[in-house]
Design a protein around this motif. Sequence first.
Motif, PDB file in Angstrom:
ATOM      1  N   GLY A 166       0.833  -1.193   0.000  1.00 45.66           N
ATOM      2  CA  GLY A 166       0.000   0.000   0.000  1.00 45.66           C
ATOM      3  C   GLY A 166       0.871   1.247   0.000  1.00 45.66           C
ATOM      4  N   ILE A 167       0.265   2.371  -0.311  1.00 43.38           N
ATOM      5  CA  ILE A 167       1.006   3.630  -0.396  1.00 43.38           C
ATOM      6  C   ILE A 167       0.291   4.665   0.455  1.00 43.38           C
ATOM      7  CG2 ILE A 167       1.748   5.500  -1.930  1.00 43.38           C
ATOM      8  CD1 ILE A 167       1.831   3.387  -4.188  1.00 43.38           C
ATOM      9  N   PHE A 168       1.050   5.390   1.273  1.00 43.22           N
ATOM     10  CA  PHE A 168       0.517   6.527   2.021  1.00 43.22           C
ATOM     11  C   PHE A 168       0.931   7.794   1.281  1.00 43.22           C
ATOM     12  CE2 PHE A 168       1.483  10.098   4.776  1.00 43.22           C
ATOM     13  CZ  PHE A 168       0.222  10.351   5.301  1.00 43.22           C
ATOM     14  N   GLU A 169      -0.009   8.721   1.138  1.00 40.48           N
ATOM     15  CA  GLU A 169       0.291  10.012   0.526  1.00 40.48           C
ATOM     16  C   GLU A 169      -0.259  11.111   1.423  1.00 40.48           C
ATOM     17  OE1 GLU A 169      -1.403  12.275  -3.306  1.00 40.48           O
ATOM     18  OE2 GLU A 169      -0.196  10.502  -3.793  1.00 40.48           O
ATOM     19  N   GLY A 170       0.588  12.044   1.783  1.00 40.78           N
ATOM     20  CA  GLY A 170       0.183  13.202   2.575  1.00 40.78           C
ATOM     21  C   GLY A 170       0.484  14.476   1.807  1.00 40.78           C
ATOM     22  N   LYS A 171      -0.387  15.471   1.960  1.00 46.17           N
ATOM     23  CA  LYS A 171      -0.182  16.746   1.268  1.00 46.17           C
ATOM     24  C   LYS A 171      -0.423  17.894   2.229  1.00 46.17           C
ATOM     25  CE  LYS A 171      -1.944  15.156  -3.209  1.00 46.17           C
ATOM     26  NZ  LYS A 171      -2.921  15.414  -4.269  1.00 46.17           N
ATOM     27  N   LEU A 172       0.387  18.916   2.077  1.00 46.83           N
ATOM     28  CA  LEU A 172       0.134  20.214   2.677  1.00 46.83           C
ATOM     29  C   LEU A 172      -0.239  21.122   1.517  1.00 46.83           C
ATOM     30  CD1 LEU A 172       0.174  22.275   4.986  1.00 46.83           C
ATOM     31  CD2 LEU A 172       2.604  22.645   4.458  1.00 46.83           C
ATOM     32  N   ILE A 173      -1.482  21.612   1.524  1.00 42.44           N
ATOM     33  CA  ILE A 173      -1.991  22.406   0.412  1.00 42.44           C
ATOM     34  C   ILE A 173      -2.159  23.836   0.886  1.00 42.44           C
ATOM     35  CG2 ILE A 173      -3.886  22.698  -1.224  1.00 42.44           C
ATOM     36  CD1 ILE A 173      -4.393  19.638  -0.895  1.00 42.44           C
ATOM     37  N   LEU A 174      -1.498  24.754   0.179  1.00 48.23           N
ATOM     38  CA  LEU A 174      -1.550  26.178   0.502  1.00 48.23           C
ATOM     39  C   LEU A 174      -2.165  26.914  -0.675  1.00 48.23           C
ATOM     40  CD1 LEU A 174       2.105  26.468   1.840  1.00 48.23           C
ATOM     41  CD2 LEU A 174       0.033  26.034   3.175  1.00 48.23           C
ATOM     42  N   ALA A 175      -3.087  27.848  -0.404  1.00 46.34           N
ATOM     43  CA  ALA A 175      -3.745  28.590  -1.486  1.00 46.34           C
ATOM     44  C   ALA A 175      -4.004  30.025  -1.048  1.00 46.34           C
ATOM     45  CB  ALA A 175      -5.055  27.915  -1.877  1.00 46.34           C
ATOM     46  N   LYS A 176      -4.094  30.915  -2.038  1.00 50.63           N
ATOM     47  CA  LYS A 176      -4.385  32.321  -1.759  1.00 50.63           C
ATOM     48  C   LYS A 176      -5.120  32.918  -2.940  1.00 50.63           C
ATOM     49  CE  LYS A 176      -4.053  36.140   0.605  1.00 50.63           C
ATOM     50  NZ  LYS A 176      -4.787  36.302   1.836  1.00 50.63           N
ATOM     51  N   ASP A 177      -6.233  33.603  -2.647  1.00 46.10           N
ATOM     52  CA  ASP A 177      -6.955  34.368  -3.662  1.00 46.10           C
ATOM     53  C   ASP A 177      -6.492  35.816  -3.591  1.00 46.10           C
ATOM     54  OD1 ASP A 177      -8.450  32.222  -4.554  1.00 46.10           O
ATOM     55  OD2 ASP A 177     -10.147  32.656  -3.243  1.00 46.10           O
ATOM     56  N   LEU A 178      -6.167  36.374  -4.752  1.00 41.81           N
ATOM     57  CA  LEU A 178      -5.793  37.782  -4.879  1.00 41.81           C
ATOM     58  C   LEU A 178      -6.700  38.385  -5.942  1.00 41.81           C
ATOM     59  CD1 LEU A 178      -1.928  37.245  -4.946  1.00 41.81           C
ATOM     60  CD2 LEU A 178      -3.276  38.076  -3.007  1.00 41.81           C
ATOM     61  N   GLY A 179      -7.849  38.889  -5.533  1.00 45.46           N
ATOM     62  CA  GLY A 179      -8.842  39.368  -6.490  1.00 45.46           C
ATOM     63  C   GLY A 179      -9.365  38.193  -7.289  1.00 45.46           C
ATOM     64  N   SER A 180      -9.285  38.269  -8.611  1.00 46.14           N
ATOM     65  CA  SER A 180      -9.745  37.182  -9.491  1.00 46.14           C
ATOM     66  C   SER A 180      -8.695  36.102  -9.703  1.00 46.14           C
ATOM     67  CB  SER A 180     -10.167  37.756 -10.849  1.00 46.14           C
ATOM     68  OG  SER A 180     -11.287  38.598 -10.683  1.00 46.14           O
ATOM     69  N   TRP A 181      -7.503  36.275  -9.144  1.00 41.37           N
ATOM     70  CA  TRP A 181      -6.419  35.299  -9.281  1.00 41.37           C
ATOM     71  C   TRP A 181      -6.420  34.338  -8.102  1.00 41.37           C
ATOM     72  CZ3 TRP A 181      -3.557  34.981 -13.603  1.00 41.37           C
ATOM     73  CH2 TRP A 181      -3.549  36.084 -14.450  1.00 41.37           C
ATOM     74  N   ASN A 182      -6.078  33.064  -8.355  1.00 40.29           N
ATOM     75  CA  ASN A 182      -5.893  32.070  -7.312  1.00 40.29           C
ATOM     76  C   ASN A 182      -4.530  31.428  -7.511  1.00 40.29           C
ATOM     77  OD1 ASN A 182      -6.065  28.880  -6.703  1.00 40.29           O
ATOM     78  ND2 ASN A 182      -7.145  30.058  -5.144  1.00 40.29           N
TER      79      ASN A 182
END
Length: 189
Positions: A85-101
């Motif tokens: 089996g495989i374990f996968e972990g993610k740290l997801i970072l996001a930011k909206d700047l007006g209409s941009w993501n």
Amino acid sequence: INDIHKHKNKNTWEHFVEYEYGLTERWDISIYQMWKQTNTKTSNQFEYTGSKFRTRYRIGEKDQLPVDVLLYAEYIHPDSSDLPGIFEGKLILAKDLGSWNLAYNQIYKRQIRHGDEFEHEYAAGINYEFSPRWKAGFESMGNYTEDTYYFGPTVSWASRKFWVGIGGLRGLNDRSDDLRFRMIIGIPF
């Protein structure tokens, strides 16, 4: 979810069917079933490849922190008992700047066997919201451990009852697949 990987004289389609359930406003779980189709000049093969179990948890409310943070954990259970089996972990970072993501995923993946090393991967993207239904942008992904990297355009369309995202990625070095194509369709209910 449908992914195609094209490398030299071989095309590989990966098909995923996912059922996702929100436990709270910030936490969800899902289960995937997976199939793979491999086409070469001399043969075609279609097979069931296993299942995935995934959970995600959002830290805080949108724009509460300098960047929005999501924690992601997944267990991939292959159909073959010979494969770990495989374990996968993610740290997801996001930011909206007006209409941009802007978004960045730091990914850690490890086969569940004693002594196996973690693989380090990433996915990053930028998109612009032209309207509440249409977004377009660019995406990059890669595997630092295997030295494979990709870049290409994406576009998505969404309504309240249906959404679709499509992207094409070109391999940036000889170790990468020539082309990757992804289409994700969502039907909320």
